[in-house]
Design a protein around this motif. Structure first.
Motif, PDB file in Angstrom:
ATOM      1  N   HIS A  58       6.060  -3.377   4.276  1.00 37.53           N
ATOM      2  CA  HIS A  58       5.361  -4.262   5.208  1.00 37.53           C
ATOM      3  C   HIS A  58       4.316  -5.120   4.493  1.00 37.53           C
ATOM      4  O   HIS A  58       3.635  -4.653   3.574  1.00 37.53           O
ATOM      5  N   HIS A 112       8.209   5.381  10.265  1.00 37.37           N
ATOM      6  CA  HIS A 112       7.615   4.049  10.458  1.00 37.37           C
ATOM      7  C   HIS A 112       8.595   3.004   9.920  1.00 37.37           C
ATOM      8  O   HIS A 112       8.947   2.040  10.598  1.00 37.37           O
ATOM      9  N   ASP A 131       1.332   4.730   6.404  1.00 37.41           N
ATOM     10  CA  ASP A 131       1.649   4.646   7.833  1.00 37.41           C
ATOM     11  C   ASP A 131       2.620   5.746   8.281  1.00 37.41           C
ATOM     12  O   ASP A 131       3.374   5.565   9.243  1.00 37.41           O
TER      13      ASP A 131
HETATM   14 ZN    ZN Z   1       3.617  -0.598   7.994  1.00 43.08          ZN
END
Ligand code: ZN
Ligand code: FE
Length: 253
Positions: A58, A112, A131
């Motif tokens: 991410h 995640h 995360d």
């Molecule tokens: Zn993330």
């Protein structure tokens, strides 16, 4: 001498971490949300990066990488290499790597995202979870299933209570309000929530947290716990189903 941890607030609510060996001068960066605050933290200490771990792909964990990587060794999951910046070392669950002159063990903590990794330093008692497991919470299920994230929680739950949990975001106050809706009578949770209020009122990070405390208070580590199941009205239910219900309720909290 134990490895030193520095928590660096980045962007709106992200955390990056430095892990430093004062004897060898090696420094690991865990995630690169944004270069300037990380560069400032390095400069003020006179440290230079030797390794960078990317926990998952991410943007809020990798976007600062190019400005920081220099000659550091960039480490990430082999399973995610196709969508991570170019890696110098691709790792899989069970791999051990010397980082900051200490042996570190990689875990696959998918949920995640698929391919999200966590890194454990047993000697220094530090676990980087980003995360996956978070302070009083866990990451949203963007790619994985509840069964996968629960499996990831179970893996991390086997580690010693004194482990410090370095997670990727400051979501703890919202997580705390939510956790109280699941287990309103959990006395460990009630006292932790009071501590969290004081910490945030002083504008301090609530991470790293302590794994033993997470085991007693984090609903996402407690889906198989009888007290939680009773409080939640799901006595003797499949932990995966309990986890799934709690995660869904948190998404809409
Ligand atoms: Zn993330
Ligand atoms: Fe994130």
């Amino acid at each position: 001498m134990p490895l030193e941890i520095v928590t660096i607030p980045c962007l709106t609510d992200n955390y990056a971490f430095l892990l430093h060996n004062a004897r060898t001068k090696e420094t690991l960066l865990v995630d690169a949300p944004d270069a300037p605050p990380i560069q400032r933290a390095l400069n003020s200490r006179g440290w230079a990066l030797t390794d960078i771990l990317l926990t998952h792909h991410h943007g809020d964990h990798v976007d600062g990488l190019d400005a920081l990587r220099g000659s550091a060794r960039v480490i990430g999951a082999a399973a995610d290499a196709h969508r991570l910046p170019s890696l110098d070392l691709a790792v899989s669950e069970g791999d051990t790597v010397k980082i900051c002159s200490e042996t570190a063990l990689f875990f696959d903590v998918s949920g995640h995202t698929i391919g999200h990794i966590a890194l454990h330093f047993a000697k220094s008692r530090v676990l980087f979870t980003a995360d996956s497991l978070m302070a009083l919470g866990c990451g949203r299920l963007f790619e994985g299933t509840a069964a996968q994230m629960w499996q990831s929680m179970l893996k991390l739950r086997t580690l010693p209570d004194e482990t410090r949990i370095c997670s990727g975001h400051e979501y703890t106050q919202t997580n705390a309000r939510f956790a109280l809706t699941i287990e309103p009578d959990n006395s460990d949770l009630i006292s932790r929530v009071e501590d969290i209020k004081k910490t945030r009122a002083a504008n301090k990070p609530t991470v790293p947290s302590n794994l033993g405390v997470e085991k007693r208070t984090n609903p996402f580590l407690r889906a198989d716990n009888l007290a939680l199941q009773n409080a939640y009205g799901m006595t003797n239910s499949d932990p995966i189903e309990v986890f799934n219900q709690i995660r869904k309720r948190r998404d809409n909290f």
